[in-house]
Design a protein around this motif. Structure first.
Motif, PDB file in Angstrom:
ATOM      1  N   VAL A 195       0.735  -0.885  -0.060  1.00 11.97           N
ATOM      2  CA  VAL A 195       0.363   0.277   0.395  1.00 11.97           C
ATOM      3  C   VAL A 195       0.989   1.295   0.201  1.00 11.97           C
ATOM      4  O   VAL A 195       0.735   1.992  -0.617  1.00 11.97           O
ATOM      5  N   ILE A 196       2.254   1.190   0.903  1.00  5.22           N
ATOM      6  CA  ILE A 196       2.739   2.229   0.944  1.00  5.22           C
ATOM      7  C   ILE A 196       3.633   2.532  -0.852  1.00  5.22           C
ATOM      8  O   ILE A 196       3.862   3.734  -0.708  1.00  5.22           O
TER       9      ILE A 196
ATOM     10  N   THR B 265      -4.578  10.526  -2.999  1.00  8.40           N
ATOM     11  CA  THR B 265      -3.987   9.374  -2.734  1.00  8.40           C
ATOM     12  C   THR B 265      -4.159   8.619  -1.011  1.00  8.40           C
ATOM     13  O   THR B 265      -4.129   7.869  -1.184  1.00  8.40           O
ATOM     14  N   SER B 266      -4.193   9.796  -0.613  1.00  7.54           N
ATOM     15  CA  SER B 266      -4.931   9.916   1.324  1.00  7.54           C
ATOM     16  C   SER B 266      -5.710   8.899   1.116  1.00  7.54           C
ATOM     17  O   SER B 266      -6.376   7.140   1.730  1.00  7.54           O
TER      18      SER B 266
ATOM     19  N   ILE C   3      -8.184   1.029  -0.278  1.00  4.88           N
ATOM     20  CA  ILE C   3      -7.378   0.064  -0.413  1.00  4.88           C
ATOM     21  C   ILE C   3      -7.261  -1.178   1.004  1.00  4.88           C
ATOM     22  O   ILE C   3      -7.284  -1.742   1.050  1.00  4.88           O
ATOM     23  N   ASN C   4      -6.719   0.020   1.880  1.00  6.12           N
ATOM     24  CA  ASN C   4      -5.916  -0.900   3.273  1.00  6.12           C
ATOM     25  C   ASN C   4      -7.194  -1.446   3.694  1.00  6.12           C
ATOM     26  O   ASN C   4      -7.174  -2.622   4.376  1.00  6.12           O
TER      27      ASN C   4
ATOM     28  N   SER D 145      -1.158   0.576   8.916  1.00  2.08           N
ATOM     29  CA  SER D 145      -1.283   1.762   7.584  1.00  2.08           C
ATOM     30  C   SER D 145      -1.561   3.041   9.176  1.00  2.08           C
ATOM     31  O   SER D 145      -0.696   4.158   8.189  1.00  2.08           O
ATOM     32  N   CYS D 146      -2.474   3.235  10.030  1.00  2.44           N
ATOM     33  CA  CYS D 146      -1.999   4.122  11.219  1.00  2.44           C
ATOM     34  C   CYS D 146      -0.985   4.247  11.751  1.00  2.44           C
ATOM     35  O   CYS D 146      -0.014   5.723  11.978  1.00  2.44           O
TER      36      CYS D 146
END
Length: 894
Positions: free
Chosen positions: A450-451, A486-487, A493-494, A543-544
């Motif tokens: 994801v990154i 993007t965010s 997606i995440n 992700s957070c």
């Protein structure tokens, strides 16, 4: 302390009728009426209660299954259970057989003695407590006393078959409540073999294996009535109906929960879950109020935000040219393009956020400490004070007995018991650990993917959203920027990846735990709890953690950028917005947390509605029997509560670990939990079969998990405020670097942006010709700005960190240390100040134990007197002391 002594329908009246020997039995009239619609919880005779139901299909190639059923049912009869079969021709689908099981008094008494089940021997004379001041204020939220306390309180003692006359046995048919009866029957079913007497096959044992191999299709106790109407017999307590009417309907969301009735109908284990969920929801109210106050402060101070005003000012932000945020595809951009995000960031990143983060650290402690007190009160009220987990240790899982063929002597019981040798245990533990590590690394790999998506797609968004001559750079309309696009897309997606991985994690965790062969059900649940929470923790929070603690921290500077997989990967690490990364963490948190709650509620409530509608239509048919109605419901598995706890604990992590980035998170959690309580209640009363009652005096391993999350939340919020928020740099500027004598934030934006010479940008990072906007004139614009504290070009230490950078870093570290110490000191003080068990409960427990011992002592003395007197009268012998002499000696010994 109270004990259920419900008067089930037809119990006393049927016995009296049979004893009278009359030709016209009143009970039979009622039975005949029930026989017509089959909506009854009794055998065909109308007297024996159905304690359990087994169902099966008569397969064409099911000879082995028939043989197993014959042996199993024969062994059940040898164990004392009474059986009655409903033929498939009487079922609604004409395919299913139903085996009804009844446990007579001798069986119940024997196993109640074995399981040490507590039963009443005297009605309690201890008052409930003093009246609450201003009780009239809580009347709108209270339920009728009959619903809140469905039976009186009793002094109880473990059942002893040799002391029948000591207990309050008014009617043997109703002495043990249905929840206790189905618990005893299930205990027998789970250990009853289905092999022939001449073939001792240890693995052929228990109803669970018979369910797994398809011999039986289901096994469950019955509900007492339909949930939407009372039982047809007025003498029968329609507890399911009362639970639905007073608890499961959403219109009752503001009412208290009938915890005593829940415990009586479903058992203590389910009761303690709803008690915890209700208490957690109540405590969320205070956190939600404080979060709203913090957010309101951000809204009210909206116009005083000089930082955002400077960013949006055409003469300041509009004239500040920023360096490209990616190589080749990204171009120079003006600072005022982030005007909207800077205003949004101020709503959550302000002075009130620091106070709120510290408040939440203390709130977590208050929640856990007050829950311990509430839990202790429930232990007393539900007669669980002397309940020890060691009692459950004696109840070995049938799977453990089956798979562990080795035997050894138990030093405590002095009996041979199965055990798992140490080499096998170590091998299974190592395999389990490797599997857990592999799946955790898989999660990290997905987050890394994801990154990479974020880094790769940002350039694409920047290329698509190029500036036009009449609009600001990188804007579509006035809202969407490449950073926001993007965010948001990466967060969605995440979230999709999280939901997909969850599907596999549940099965992997169960497989690993089964492979370890835990000895008891308690050990099984604790091991599964730790594995699943570990998976979910990494899955939901990775992700957070990335946005909070890694994004924008390892960027470098123009001419010396840091790349994710090396310089040749061209994946440049992400930068934070000039207003900070906090708003992006807020976006990530809102999408993941809200998405999880919405999907969970849809899965729990909306999807079963169609199924419930169809079953309700069928249930209105007169011939739709009670066992068929329950058979069509969903099975409540052993891990049913596990998923409910897991959902709430994951939510608890969201509102504590990252709450500094989103003060409204407790409000969202509160709204969700108000709905969650009623959704769970609705599921239990309408969608699930009645679960087998089980005891529990706490929330198990979840208590320790909550304690760990509470401690970790203090650290994460301190780091978020220090490194993710822009609060510390602003305070350092305000009190140490602002120009002039008056403390003001004017000039902060210019101070926080460093300068770079455009001519020194490497060719690999230089924007392409087609990406450069029309307003950019290389003859006049020779420098660009970037977010950092470095010396300008031409300085003898150009592009190295300034002294202000080190001052800010020192201030951040100092803030973390101070905040953590302050919050931890307050936490430990509060924990020490609030005792785990209320003093009133301690006094009541001591008083009750004293009275119970006194009653037991008096009973034994009176019983001994009677025995001695009978022995003296019936068979007096010379040379033997008289009853009076023996009584005197006994009195002296006592």
């Amino acid at each position: 302390m109270s004990y259920s002594m419900e008067e089930e329908c037809n119990g006393q009246s049927h016995n009296n009728s049979i004893e009278d020997g009359g030709t016209q039995l009143p009970g039979h009239t009622e039975t005949d009426r029930l026989q017509q619609n089959k909506d009854t919880v009794f055998f065909r005779d109308g007297v024996r209660r159905i304690d359990f139901i087994l169902s099966y299909l008569d397969d064409k190639d099911g000879e082995k299954k028939q043989e197993r059923r014959r042996e199993f049912e024969a062994n059940l009869k040898k164990a004392g259970l009474e059986l009655e079969t409903e033929d498939k021709s009487d079922s609604d689908d004409l395919k299913t057989y139903f085996l009804k099981i009844h446990a007579p008094w001798e069986v119940l008494a024997t196993y109640a003695d074995v399981l040490k089940i507590k039963v009443p021997f005297k009605e309690s004379d201890i008052p409930h407590g003093q009246d609450v001041p201003l009780e009239w204020l809580s009347r709108p939220f209270r339920l009728p006393e009959k619903v809140m306390r469905p039976q009186p309180d009793y002094f109880t003692s473990p059942f002893d078959k040799d002391k029948i006359d000591f207990f309050l046995i008014k009617n043997q048919d109703t002495f043990f409540p249905p929840s206790t009866r189905n618990r005893i029957v299930y205990y027998i079913l789970s250990r009853c073999p289905y092999h022939k007497e001449d073939r001792k096959e240890t693995d052929k044992k228990g109803i669970k294996r018979l369910l797994n191999n398809g011999t039986y299709t289901s096994a469950f106790p019955l509900h007492d009535c339909r949930y939407w109407e009372r039982n047809t017999n007025e003498q029968c307590e329609s507890e399911r109906y009362h639970l639905y009417k007073n608890w499961a309907r959403f219109l009752c969301f503001y009412k208290e929960q009938p915890l005593n009735l829940i415990r009586k109908y479903y058992g203590e284990k389910i009761g303690i879950y709803f008690a915890w969920l209700g208490f957690y929801t109540e405590m969320l109210f205070f956190a939600a109020v404080m979060g709203v106050i913090c957010f309101t402060y951000g809204v009210l101070s909206y116009d005083d935000n000089l930082t955002s005003k400077e960013i949006c000012d055409p003469s300041i932000g509009g004239s500040t040219v920023m360096c490209p945020l990616c190589d080749k595809k990204c171009s120079y951009w003006k600072l005022n393009s982030t005007c909207l995000s800077s205003w949004q960031s101020h709503l959550f990143d302000n002075e009130g956020t620091v106070f709120f983060a510290m408040f939440m650290g203390i709130w977590v402690t208050l929640f856990l400490e007050f829950w311990k007190r509430r839990q202790a009160q429930l232990e007393y009220e539900w007669d669980l004070v002397d309940f020890e987990e060691e009692q459950q240790q004696l109840q070995i899982r049938p799977e453990f007995e089956t798979k562990c063929t080795d035997q050894r002597l138990n030093r405590i019981t002095q009996e041979m018991e199965p055990y798992l040798p140490l080499p096998k245990k170590c091998g299974r533990f190592c395999l389990s650990g490797v599997t857990v590590l592999f799946w955790m690394l898989l999660i990290v790999a997905c987050i890394t993917g994801v990154i990479v998506y974020r880094l790769a797609v940002y350039a694409a968004f920047a290329s698509i959203m190029k500036d036009s001559p009449t609009k600001k750079i990188h804007l579509v309309g006035s809202l969407i920027t490449p950073q926001l696009a993007t965010s948001v897309t990466a967060s969605f997606i995440n979230f999709i990846i999280i939901m997909i991985l969850n599907f596999f994690y549940e099965r992997v965790a169960i497989w690993i735990t089964d492979m370890e062969i835990p000895k008891t059900h308690l050990e099984y649940e604790n091991k599964l709890t730790m594995k699943m929470f570990l998976f979910q923790f990494v899955n939901y929070y990775s992700s957070c953690f990335y946005v909070a603690f890694f994004k924008g921290k390892f960027v470098g500077y123009p001419g010396n950028y840091t790349y994710m997989f090396g310089k040749y990967s061209r994946l440049r690490n992400e930068e934070c917005d000039p207003g900070g990364c906090l708003i992006e963490l807020t976006t990530q948190l809102v999408i993941v947390m809200t998405g999880k709650q919405v999907c969970g509620n849809i899965q729990e409530a909306l999807l079963p509605l169609l199924r419930n509608w169809w079953c309700s239509r069928k249930a209105r048919k007169d011939q739709y029997s009670r066992w068929e109605q329950d058979h069509d419901l969903q099975n409540f598995s052993q891990l049913g509560l596990f998923y409910e706890y897991l959902e709430m604990v994951i939510q608890f992590g969201f509102i504590t670990l990252f709450v500094a980035s989103f003060p409204l998170a407790p409000l969202l959690a509160l709204c969700n939990n108000i709905l969650e309580v009623r959704v769970d209640a609705w599921k239990f009363t309408t969608q699930f079969r009645r679960p087998v009652a089980a005891k529990a005096h706490n929330i198990g391993a979840w208590q320790e998990i909550l304690n760990v999350v509470a401690i970790l939340s203090v650290v994460t919020n301190a780091f978020i405020m220090a490194f993710t928020s822009d609060m510390i740099p602003r305070l350092v500027y305000l009190y140490a670097y602002h120009p002039g004598s008056e403390a003001t934030m004017s000039g902060y934006i210019n101070n926080s942006l460093s300068v770079y010479d455009i001519s020194q940008i490497p060719l690999l990072s230089m924007p392409e010709e087609g990406a450069i906007p029309a307003w950019f004139n290389s003859s006049f614009i020779t420098t660009c700005r970037y977010r950092d504290y470095r010396y300008p070009p031409g300085h003898q230490r150009q592009y190295s960190h300034t002294m202000q950078f080190w001052h800010i870093l020192a201030a951040k570290l100092a803030f973390i240390i101070i905040m953590e110490h302050v919050v931890f000191v307050v936490k430990f003080f509060v924990a020490w100040l609030i005792p785990d068990v209320p003093s009133e409960v301690k006094a009541r427990i001591k008083r009750e134990r004293y009275l119970i011992q006194e009653y037991l002592h008096n009973y034994e003395v009176e019983k001994l007197k009677i025995q001695l007197s009978q022995s003296f009268i019936i068979e007096p012998k010379p040379g033997v002391c008289t009853a009076t002499d023996m009584h005197d000696v006994l009195s002296e010994c006592l």
